[in-house]
Design a protein around this motif. Structure first.
Motif, PDB file in Angstrom:
ATOM      1  N   ASP A 111       0.825  -1.217   0.000  1.00  0.00           N
ATOM      2  CA  ASP A 111       0.000   0.000   0.000  1.00  0.00           C
ATOM      3  C   ASP A 111       0.856   1.262   0.000  1.00  0.00           C
ATOM      4  N   SER A 112       1.894   1.300   0.814  1.00  0.00           N
ATOM      5  CA  SER A 112       2.715   2.520   0.850  1.00  0.00           C
ATOM      6  C   SER A 112       3.502   2.688  -0.445  1.00  0.00           C
ATOM      7  N   LEU A 113       4.013   1.600  -1.016  1.00  0.00           N
ATOM      8  CA  LEU A 113       4.731   1.696  -2.289  1.00  0.00           C
ATOM      9  C   LEU A 113       3.815   2.180  -3.405  1.00  0.00           C
ATOM     10  N   ASP A 114       2.631   1.593  -3.510  1.00  0.00           N
ATOM     11  CA  ASP A 114       1.677   1.999  -4.540  1.00  0.00           C
ATOM     12  C   ASP A 114       1.234   3.445  -4.343  1.00  0.00           C
ATOM     13  N   ALA A 115       1.017   3.838  -3.094  1.00  0.00           N
ATOM     14  CA  ALA A 115       0.564   5.199  -2.798  1.00  0.00           C
ATOM     15  C   ALA A 115       1.630   6.235  -3.142  1.00  0.00           C
ATOM     16  N   VAL A 116       2.896   5.920  -2.883  1.00  0.00           N
ATOM     17  CA  VAL A 116       3.985   6.848  -3.217  1.00  0.00           C
ATOM     18  C   VAL A 116       4.068   7.040  -4.727  1.00  0.00           C
ATOM     19  N   LYS A 117       3.973   5.952  -5.467  1.00  0.00           N
ATOM     20  CA  LYS A 117       4.032   6.055  -6.930  1.00  0.00           C
ATOM     21  C   LYS A 117       2.849   6.877  -7.455  1.00  0.00           C
ATOM     22  N   TYR A 118       1.672   6.604  -6.952  1.00  0.00           N
ATOM     23  CA  TYR A 118       0.495   7.382  -7.351  1.00  0.00           C
ATOM     24  C   TYR A 118       0.690   8.860  -7.008  1.00  0.00           C
ATOM     25  N   CYS A 119       1.221   9.132  -5.833  1.00  0.00           N
ATOM     26  CA  CYS A 119       1.406  10.509  -5.374  1.00  0.00           C
ATOM     27  C   CYS A 119       2.330  11.288  -6.301  1.00  0.00           C
ATOM     28  N   ILE A 120       3.515  10.756  -6.612  1.00  0.00           N
ATOM     29  CA  ILE A 120       4.451  11.513  -7.454  1.00  0.00           C
ATOM     30  C   ILE A 120       3.912  11.665  -8.867  1.00  0.00           C
ATOM     31  N   ASN A 121       3.320  10.630  -9.413  1.00  0.00           N
ATOM     32  CA  ASN A 121       2.803  10.725 -10.779  1.00  0.00           C
ATOM     33  C   ASN A 121       1.648  11.717 -10.877  1.00  0.00           C
ATOM     34  N   THR A 122       0.751  11.703  -9.903  1.00  0.00           N
ATOM     35  CA  THR A 122      -0.381  12.629  -9.911  1.00  0.00           C
ATOM     36  C   THR A 122       0.084  14.051  -9.641  1.00  0.00           C
ATOM     37  N   LEU A 123       1.019  14.211  -8.716  1.00  0.00           N
ATOM     38  CA  LEU A 123       1.560  15.535  -8.409  1.00  0.00           C
ATOM     39  C   LEU A 123       2.160  16.169  -9.666  1.00  0.00           C
ATOM     40  N   LYS A 124       2.969  15.406 -10.389  1.00  0.00           N
ATOM     41  CA  LYS A 124       3.604  15.948 -11.592  1.00  0.00           C
ATOM     42  C   LYS A 124       2.576  16.303 -12.666  1.00  0.00           C
ATOM     43  N   ALA A 125       1.436  15.625 -12.658  1.00  0.00           N
ATOM     44  CA  ALA A 125       0.412  15.876 -13.671  1.00  0.00           C
ATOM     45  C   ALA A 125      -0.538  17.002 -13.304  1.00  0.00           C
ATOM     46  N   THR A 126      -0.692  17.311 -12.011  1.00  0.00           N
ATOM     47  CA  THR A 126      -1.781  18.217 -11.626  1.00  0.00           C
ATOM     48  C   THR A 126      -1.390  19.417 -10.774  1.00  0.00           C
ATOM     49  N   VAL A 127      -0.246  19.390 -10.121  1.00  0.00           N
ATOM     50  CA  VAL A 127       0.083  20.457  -9.164  1.00  0.00           C
ATOM     51  C   VAL A 127       0.839  21.588  -9.865  1.00  0.00           C
ATOM     52  N   PRO A 128       0.409  22.844  -9.648  1.00  0.00           N
ATOM     53  CA  PRO A 128       1.046  23.980 -10.321  1.00  0.00           C
ATOM     54  C   PRO A 128       2.396  24.343  -9.706  1.00  0.00           C
ATOM     55  N   ILE A 129       3.386  23.504 -10.015  1.00  0.00           N
ATOM     56  CA  ILE A 129       4.782  23.763  -9.659  1.00  0.00           C
ATOM     57  C   ILE A 129       5.557  23.671 -10.965  1.00  0.00           C
ATOM     58  N   TRP A 130       6.317  24.730 -11.274  1.00  0.00           N
ATOM     59  CA  TRP A 130       6.994  24.816 -12.556  1.00  0.00           C
ATOM     60  C   TRP A 130       8.494  24.680 -12.380  1.00  0.00           C
ATOM     61  N   LYS A 131       9.120  23.962 -13.332  1.00  0.00           N
ATOM     62  CA  LYS A 131      10.552  23.666 -13.264  1.00  0.00           C
ATOM     63  C   LYS A 131      11.274  24.298 -14.442  1.00  0.00           C
ATOM     64  N   LYS A 132      12.366  24.991 -14.138  1.00  0.00           N
ATOM     65  CA  LYS A 132      13.245  25.527 -15.179  1.00  0.00           C
ATOM     66  C   LYS A 132      14.582  24.815 -15.071  1.00  0.00           C
ATOM     67  N   GLU A 133      15.026  24.227 -16.194  1.00  0.00           N
ATOM     68  CA  GLU A 133      16.356  23.630 -16.241  1.00  0.00           C
ATOM     69  C   GLU A 133      17.336  24.694 -16.716  1.00  0.00           C
ATOM     70  N   VAL A 134      18.429  24.865 -15.976  1.00  0.00           N
ATOM     71  CA  VAL A 134      19.448  25.852 -16.333  1.00  0.00           C
ATOM     72  C   VAL A 134      20.661  25.094 -16.856  1.00  0.00           C
ATOM     73  N   TYR A 135      21.078  25.444 -18.086  1.00  0.00           N
ATOM     74  CA  TYR A 135      22.147  24.735 -18.766  1.00  0.00           C
ATOM     75  C   TYR A 135      23.463  25.507 -18.783  1.00  0.00           C
ATOM     76  N   GLY A 136      23.582  26.562 -18.020  1.00  0.00           N
ATOM     77  CA  GLY A 136      24.820  27.349 -18.036  1.00  0.00           C
ATOM     78  C   GLY A 136      24.879  28.197 -19.290  1.00  0.00           C
ATOM     79  N   GLU A 137      25.956  28.049 -20.055  1.00  0.00           N
ATOM     80  CA  GLU A 137      26.140  28.856 -21.263  1.00  0.00           C
ATOM     81  C   GLU A 137      25.131  28.524 -22.360  1.00  0.00           C
ATOM     82  N   GLN A 138      24.489  27.359 -22.245  1.00  0.00           N
ATOM     83  CA  GLN A 138      23.504  26.954 -23.253  1.00  0.00           C
ATOM     84  C   GLN A 138      22.110  27.484 -22.939  1.00  0.00           C
ATOM     85  N   GLY A 139      21.990  28.327 -21.931  1.00  0.00           N
ATOM     86  CA  GLY A 139      20.701  28.919 -21.612  1.00  0.00           C
ATOM     87  C   GLY A 139      19.888  28.103 -20.626  1.00  0.00           C
ATOM     88  N   SER A 140      18.569  28.184 -20.764  1.00  0.00           N
ATOM     89  CA  SER A 140      17.670  27.485 -19.853  1.00  0.00           C
ATOM     90  C   SER A 140      16.355  27.219 -20.567  1.00  0.00           C
TER      91      SER A 140
END
Length: 156
Positions: A111-140
């Motif tokens: 149950d805890s393993l399944d719940a953790v997987k569900y949590c991260i997958n759903t969070l990434k699909a629905t929660v308004p948190i935005w990620k910027k990758e910074v590449y140094g000289e290649q920009g972002s």
């Protein structure tokens, strides 16, 4: 075993460095034999580009509300889950440091393993948190999660 121990949910969105041990200890319970943890860390590459660090932004009140919805769903899907903690870091996150820590306890591991997987997958699909990758000289680049359904017209 404390039968009267009430299930608890811990949500934190902050700019401070995350401590996996601290988050995992929040969910430990004498009635549970499993604590499952997911730690998302910054890797040093993406599609052959060298990543220098990540930067996260969020609309915190809405993000917290959406995370609460996920935790409510988890309690419906896995009634044996005891405690849950979701900590997400904002701002600059250097290589190898955690941007998210999810910890969930339950009497048995499935149950805890399944719940953790569900949590991260759903969070990434629905929660308004935005990620910027910074590449140094290649920009972002601001990155959309592959799981994200915002603005999609079809299911795939």
């Amino acid at each position: 075993m404390d039968e009267n121990e009430e299930p608890q949910d811990f949500i934190r969105i902050c700019a401070e460095k995350l401590c996996t041990e601290e988050v995992s200890q929040l969910v430990v319970s004498p009635s549970c034999g499993a604590v499952s943890i997911f730690v998302g860390t910054t890797r040093n590459n993406f599609e052959e580009k060298k990543v220098v660090h990540l930067e996260y932004e969020a609309y915190v009140p809405m993000a917290e509300t959406e995370i609460r919805k996920i935790l409510t769903d988890i309690r419906e899907k896995w009634p044996s889950v005891k405690h849950m903690a979701v900590y997400h870091r904002l701002g600059l996150v250097p290589i190898t440091e955690a941007s998210i820590v999810i910890a969930i306890s339950s009497p048995h591991r499935n149950d805890s393993l399944d719940a953790v997987k569900y949590c991260i997958n759903t969070l990434k699909a629905t929660v308004p948190i935005w990620k910027k990758e910074v590449y140094g000289e290649q920009g972002s680049a601001w990155k959309e999660n592959k799981e994200c359904f915002w603005g999609k017209q079809d299911d795939k």
